[in-house]
Scaffold this motif. Structure first.
Motif, PDB file in Angstrom:
ATOM      1  N   ASP A 471      -6.106  13.936  20.095  1.00  0.00           N
ATOM      2  CA  ASP A 471      -4.846  13.926  20.852  1.00  0.00           C
ATOM      3  C   ASP A 471      -3.626  14.025  19.953  1.00  0.00           C
ATOM      4  O   ASP A 471      -2.523  14.336  20.428  1.00  0.00           O
ATOM      5  CB  ASP A 471      -4.742  12.648  21.692  1.00  0.00           C
ATOM      6  N   TYR A 472      -3.807  13.764  18.658  1.00  0.00           N
ATOM      7  CA  TYR A 472      -2.670  13.770  17.731  1.00  0.00           C
ATOM      8  C   TYR A 472      -2.711  14.966  16.774  1.00  0.00           C
ATOM      9  O   TYR A 472      -1.823  15.111  15.943  1.00  0.00           O
ATOM     10  CB  TYR A 472      -2.643  12.466  16.932  1.00  0.00           C
ATOM     11  N   ILE A 473      -3.760  15.771  16.872  1.00  0.00           N
ATOM     12  CA  ILE A 473      -3.864  16.963  16.035  1.00  0.00           C
ATOM     13  C   ILE A 473      -3.061  18.079  16.689  1.00  0.00           C
ATOM     14  O   ILE A 473      -3.296  18.435  17.841  1.00  0.00           O
ATOM     15  CB  ILE A 473      -5.331  17.385  15.845  1.00  0.00           C
ATOM     16  N   GLN A 474      -2.121  18.628  15.965  1.00  0.00           N
ATOM     17  CA  GLN A 474      -1.220  19.638  16.509  1.00  0.00           C
ATOM     18  C   GLN A 474      -1.782  21.039  16.244  1.00  0.00           C
ATOM     19  O   GLN A 474      -1.359  21.756  15.344  1.00  0.00           O
ATOM     20  CB  GLN A 474       0.182  19.473  15.915  1.00  0.00           C
ATOM     21  N   ASP A 475      -2.783  21.361  17.056  1.00  0.00           N
ATOM     22  CA  ASP A 475      -3.454  22.665  16.919  1.00  0.00           C
ATOM     23  C   ASP A 475      -4.204  22.935  18.225  1.00  0.00           C
ATOM     24  O   ASP A 475      -4.768  22.001  18.818  1.00  0.00           O
ATOM     25  CB  ASP A 475      -4.440  22.627  15.740  1.00  0.00           C
ATOM     26  N   PRO A 476      -4.223  24.184  18.686  1.00  0.00           N
ATOM     27  CA  PRO A 476      -4.958  24.506  19.922  1.00  0.00           C
ATOM     28  C   PRO A 476      -6.438  24.160  19.843  1.00  0.00           C
ATOM     29  O   PRO A 476      -7.084  23.914  20.867  1.00  0.00           O
ATOM     30  CB  PRO A 476      -4.743  26.019  20.071  1.00  0.00           C
ATOM     31  N   SER A 477      -6.997  24.146  18.625  1.00  0.00           N
ATOM     32  CA  SER A 477      -8.420  23.837  18.434  1.00  0.00           C
ATOM     33  C   SER A 477      -8.615  22.387  17.981  1.00  0.00           C
ATOM     34  O   SER A 477      -9.505  22.086  17.185  1.00  0.00           O
ATOM     35  CB  SER A 477      -9.036  24.794  17.403  1.00  0.00           C
ATOM     36  N   ALA A 478      -7.788  21.467  18.500  1.00  0.00           N
ATOM     37  CA  ALA A 478      -7.808  20.082  18.048  1.00  0.00           C
ATOM     38  C   ALA A 478      -9.174  19.435  18.212  1.00  0.00           C
ATOM     39  O   ALA A 478      -9.662  18.739  17.310  1.00  0.00           O
ATOM     40  CB  ALA A 478      -6.745  19.285  18.806  1.00  0.00           C
ATOM     41  N   THR A 479      -9.817  19.654  19.365  1.00  0.00           N
ATOM     42  CA  THR A 479     -11.116  19.027  19.618  1.00  0.00           C
ATOM     43  C   THR A 479     -12.157  19.487  18.619  1.00  0.00           C
ATOM     44  O   THR A 479     -12.928  18.678  18.066  1.00  0.00           O
ATOM     45  CB  THR A 479     -11.590  19.335  21.047  1.00  0.00           C
ATOM     46  N   GLU A 480     -12.193  20.790  18.364  1.00  0.00           N
ATOM     47  CA  GLU A 480     -13.167  21.336  17.412  1.00  0.00           C
ATOM     48  C   GLU A 480     -12.863  20.872  15.989  1.00  0.00           C
ATOM     49  O   GLU A 480     -13.773  20.587  15.207  1.00  0.00           O
ATOM     50  CB  GLU A 480     -13.160  22.866  17.471  1.00  0.00           C
ATOM     51  N   LEU A 481     -11.571  20.785  15.647  1.00  0.00           N
ATOM     52  CA  LEU A 481     -11.194  20.326  14.306  1.00  0.00           C
ATOM     53  C   LEU A 481     -11.611  18.864  14.098  1.00  0.00           C
ATOM     54  O   LEU A 481     -12.084  18.494  13.020  1.00  0.00           O
ATOM     55  CB  LEU A 481      -9.681  20.472  14.105  1.00  0.00           C
ATOM     56  N   ALA A 482     -11.423  18.051  15.128  1.00  0.00           N
ATOM     57  CA  ALA A 482     -11.821  16.654  15.027  1.00  0.00           C
ATOM     58  C   ALA A 482     -13.329  16.544  14.858  1.00  0.00           C
ATOM     59  O   ALA A 482     -13.830  15.748  14.044  1.00  0.00           O
ATOM     60  CB  ALA A 482     -11.363  15.892  16.261  1.00  0.00           C
ATOM     61  N   ARG A 483     -14.071  17.344  15.612  1.00  0.00           N
ATOM     62  CA  ARG A 483     -15.528  17.263  15.551  1.00  0.00           C
ATOM     63  C   ARG A 483     -16.056  17.733  14.201  1.00  0.00           C
ATOM     64  O   ARG A 483     -16.942  17.096  13.621  1.00  0.00           O
ATOM     65  CB  ARG A 483     -16.148  18.094  16.669  1.00  0.00           C
ATOM     66  N   ILE A 484     -15.522  18.835  13.696  1.00  0.00           N
ATOM     67  CA  ILE A 484     -16.022  19.359  12.419  1.00  0.00           C
ATOM     68  C   ILE A 484     -15.637  18.408  11.278  1.00  0.00           C
ATOM     69  O   ILE A 484     -16.358  18.272  10.287  1.00  0.00           O
ATOM     70  CB  ILE A 484     -15.500  20.783  12.148  1.00  0.00           C
ATOM     71  N   SER A 485     -14.504  17.705  11.442  1.00  0.00           N
ATOM     72  CA  SER A 485     -14.088  16.733  10.428  1.00  0.00           C
ATOM     73  C   SER A 485     -15.058  15.548  10.394  1.00  0.00           C
ATOM     74  O   SER A 485     -15.407  15.048   9.315  1.00  0.00           O
ATOM     75  CB  SER A 485     -12.670  16.241  10.715  1.00  0.00           C
TER      76      SER A 485
END
Length: 595
Positions: A471-485
Motif C-alpha cells: 500500500d505504500y509502494i509508489q508503483d503500479p506493480s506494487a503487489t508484485e514488487l512486494a512479493r518478489i522482495s
C-alpha cells in the motif's frame, strides 16, 4: 531479533545468554512430598506449586534475569539477593544434576489429572531440561562471547536499559557495575579451559571481539551509558537535583574505575590466548562438534527433526521459491528494472509505520489493544556491532516498556524498514510477547528459552508485512514488487540456513561455501568471506529464524489440509499465540487443544 531477554537481531541472540550459560543455577531442597502435602491438594495444585518454586529458583539466579523478568519481585514473594551478574560455570555437573532432579519430579506427576495448560507446561519443561542435560561433555564448545551476539556486546545495552522502578533498582544497577569484572574473569576462566581443550576461537573471531570491546571503551567520557543514566534519573522523578548529581558522579566514577577496566582486563586476557584456536572451520572439526551442533539445533530452534531431513526440506524450499521468483520475473520483466533502480516507498516515519501495522494486521491476526511502544536509536559506539534492529521484552508483571531499537548503521528505510518494524513490532515480537503475557500463563513459561518459536514467528509474519507494505509502494506493480522482495529475502535466509548445516555439520570449507554462493550470483570474495565468518561465529542462528518459519508454515499447511474449508487463518494464528513460546513438538501436540 527475540533471545530470552531481548530480540536480536540482539534475541538476531538469546540467546541465549545471557549472563549465565544456563538459567538453571540452584534447586532448593524444599521440593518434597511434605511441601506438597501442605501446599497442594490436587495434582494441579502440586504441579503449580512445583513449577512456581522452579521459577523462583531460576529467576533469582542473576540480577539481570530477575530484573528483566519482574519489575517488582517482592510482590511475587521473591526476595532479592545482592546484585550480581553471576558467573559462567566451568563445570556442569551440578547443572546436569539439577536437570535430572527436575526431570524426575516432572515425570512423577499424574499427567492425566492435570489441566490442559499444565500438561502443556509440563511437556515444555520436561523437553527443555532433557535437552539441556543432553549437552553433556560438549559444554566447552559453547561460546559466551561473539562480535555481535556475545555477552560483551549485549551487556552495555542490557545495563543501559535497566529500568528504575524504585530506589532499590538504582542501587542494584550501580552494584552491578562493580560485578562486571568478576563476571568477565569467570568468562576468561571458561575461555582458558576452552583453550586447553583445543576449543578456543580463531584469531579472526578474536580480532572482531577485541575491536568491538575497543569501540565501547574508546571514549569513556562520552559513553552513551552516562547520558542514558542521567535521563533515567531525571525521568524517575523521586530524587532531588543534589541527589541526582551525587548519583551521576558515582556512576561516572564507576564507569572509569570498574566498567572500562573490566573490558580492558577482558581484552588483555583474551589476547593472551591468541593463537591457541586452531580451527578456522565449522563445529564438526572440533572433538564432539557434530554432537554439539545437534544439541544446538534442538535448543536453539526448538525442533527435533533430524539434520538430514532439515537439509532436504530447506533444499526443496529453496528450489520452489527460486522457481516462483523466476516465473514472476518472466511474466513481469519490468520488475527487474524497478528493483535495480530501487523501490519508491511513500515517506512515512517509523512510529507511523508501527501505528499503521497495528491496524493492517487485524485482517489476519487477532487485535491487540492498549499497547504502547518506544523507538530508540543504537548509540554510535555500538552501531557497528549490533543487529539492524531488536526488541527488548518488558517485565512480565508490568508489560511495559516495549522498546524497539533501530540501528542507523543498517541504513534501513522504506520497504526494508517497514518489514523490519513488523518483525520487531506488529505482528512480530512485541505483538506476540504482549499477547502471551496478558494470558497470565505459568510464570516458568517466561523463562524457558524458545528462540526457534520467537524468531520463527517473527519471520513467519514477514510475508504478511510485505503484503501490507504494498500500500505504500509508489508503483503500479506494487503487489508484485512486494512479493518478489519477500521471495528474495526468503531465498537468502534459506540459502544461509543451508550453509549453516553444510559448514557446521558437513564440514564445508570457505571454498566450498564460495562455490555454493556463486550459483546465486554472490561472487565478491569479501562478501563471501564475511558470510562464511558470520556463520562460523553464530552456529544455528539463521536456522532459528528460517527453520522456525518453515515449522510454522508447515503446521499451517497441515491444518489447512486437515480442516479444508473449515480452516480459519485468524483462528489458527490465535491458537498459536494462545499456546505461546514452546518447542515445536509441543506446539504441534496442542495446536487443536482447548484451553
Amino acid at each position: 531479533m527475540k533471545d530470552c531477554l531481548m530480540s536480536l537481531k540482539i534475541r538476531k541472540n538469546k540467546s541465549p545468554i545471557f549472563i549465565t550459560l544456563l538459567l538453571i543455577l540452584a534447586l532448593l531442597t524444599g521440593l518434597t512430598a511434605g511441601y506438597f502435602s501442605t501446599h497442594g491438594i490436587t495434582e494441579n495444585g502440586k504441579f503449580e506449586a512445583f513449577s512456581g518454586k522452579v521459577f523462583q529458583n531460576e529467576v533469582s539466579g542473576s540480577t539481570l534475569t530477575l530484573h528483566y523478568t519482574l519489575a517488582h519481585p517482592e510482590k511475587q514473594g521473591i526476595r532479592r539477593k545482592k546484585a550480581s551478574l553471576g558467573t559462567v560455570p566451568t563445570d556442569m555437573k551440578n547443572t546436569y544434576q539439577i536437570c535430572s532432579q527436575y526431570e524426575k519430579k516432572l515425570k512423577s506427576f499424574r499427567y492425566s489429572r492435570l489441566s490442559t495448560e499444565n500438561q502443556l507446561t509440563l511437556d515444555s519443561m520436561l523437553l527443555y531440561y532433557h535437552t539441556e542435560k543432553s549437552l553433556g561433555d560438549n559444554y566447552l564448545l559453547q561460546e559466551p562471547l561473539g562480535p555481535s551476539l556475545g555477552i560483551q556486546a549485549q551487556l552495555p545495552v542490557l545495563l543501559a536499559e535497566y529500568a528504575f522502578y524504585e530506589d532499590r533498582d538504582i542501587t542494584d544497577y550501580l552494584t552491578l557495575l562493580t560485578t562486571i569484572r568478576p563476571y568477565f574473569r569467570s568468562i576468561l576462566e571458561f575461555e582458558k579451559k576452552k583453550s586447553e581443550a583445543g576449543f578456543f576461537m580463531s584469531d579472526t573471531t578474536l580480532d572482531r571481539i577485541l575491536a568491538q570491546c575497543s569501540s565501547f571503551i574508546r571514549n569513556p567520557d562520552n559513553s552513551y551509558m552516562l547520558n542514558i543514566f542521567q535521563k533515567k534519573l531525571s525521568e524517575y522523578g523521586k530524587l532531588s537535583v543534589p541527589e541526582q548529581n551525587a548519583l551521576l558522579l558515582s556512576h561516572q566514577n564507576l564507569m572509569k574505575t570498574e566498567v572500562i577496566p573490566a573490558y580492558q582486563e577482558l581484552m588483555t586476557g583474551l589476547e593472551a590466548l591468541r593463537g591457541t584456536g586452531k580451527n578456522t572451520r565449522g563445529l564438526t572439526y572440533f572433538k564432539g562438534g557434530k554432537a554439539y551442533y545437534l544439541y544446538l539445533l534442538q535448543s536453539q530452534t526448538g525442533s527435533y527433526v533430524p539434520v538430514k531431513q532439515m537439509e532436504k526440506r530447506l533444499s526443496r524450499q529453496l528450489s520452489d521459491e527460486i522457481g516462483i521468483a523466476g516465473t514472476i520475473l518472466r511474466q513481469n520483466p519490468e520488475l527487474l528494472t524497478t528493483l535495480s533502480r530501487g523501490i519508491t516507498f511513500r515517506k512515512i516515519k517509523p512510529a507511523q509505520m508501527l501505528n499503521a501495522l497495528q491496524q493492517k494486521i487485524q485482517t489476519d491476526f487477532p487485535p491487540l489493544t492498549d499497547v504502547t511502544f518506544e523507538l530508540r536509536t543504537v548509540h554510535d559506539s555500538m552501531k557497528e556491532y549490533l543487529s539492524p534492529a531488536f526488541y527488548l521484552t518488558p517485565p512480565m508483571d508490568t508489560g511495559t516498556p516495549n522498546v524497539i531499537y533501530i540501528n542507523p548503521a543498517a541504513s534501513y528505510q522504506g520497504l526494508e524498514l517497514f518489514t523490519t518494524l513488523a518483525h520487531e513490532g506488529f505482528p512480530g515480537h512485541l505483538y506476540q510477547t504482549v499477547t502471551f503475557q496478558r494470558q497470565k500463563s505459568s510464570n516458568i513459561r517466561n523463562l524457558l528459552c524458545t528462540s526457534g518459536f520467537a524468531e520463527g514467528w517473527a519471520t513467519y509474519i514477514e510475508p504478511y508485512a510485505y503484503q501490507y507494505a504494498a500500500d505504500y509502494i509508489q508503483d503500479p506493480s506494487a503487489t508484485e514488487l512486494a512479493r518478489i522482495s519477500w521471495l528474495n529475502r526468503s531465498i537468502n535466509l534459506c540459502m544461509y540456513s543451508l550453509l549453516d548445516i553444510e559448514i557446521h555439520y558437513n564440514g564445508w570449507t570457505q571454498a566450498e561455501a564460495a562455490s555454493f554462493l556463486r550459483a546465486f550470483g554472490i561472487e565478491d570474495s569479501a562478501v563471501v568471506s564475511e558470510i562464511y565468518q558470520y556463520i562460523l561465529e553464530t552456529p544455528g542462528n539463521y536456522l532459528k529464524y528460517y527453520w522456525g518459519y518453515l515449522s510454522l508454515l508447515d503446521l499451517r499447511t497441515s491444518e489447512q489440509n486437515r480442516l479444508g474449508q473449515d480452516f480459519d487463518l485468524k483462528a489458527f494464528h490465535s491458537q498459536i499465540l494462545k499456546i505461546g513460546g514452546v518447542q515445536f513438538p509441543v506446539l504441534e501436540k496442542y495446536i487443536d487443544a482447548e484451553f
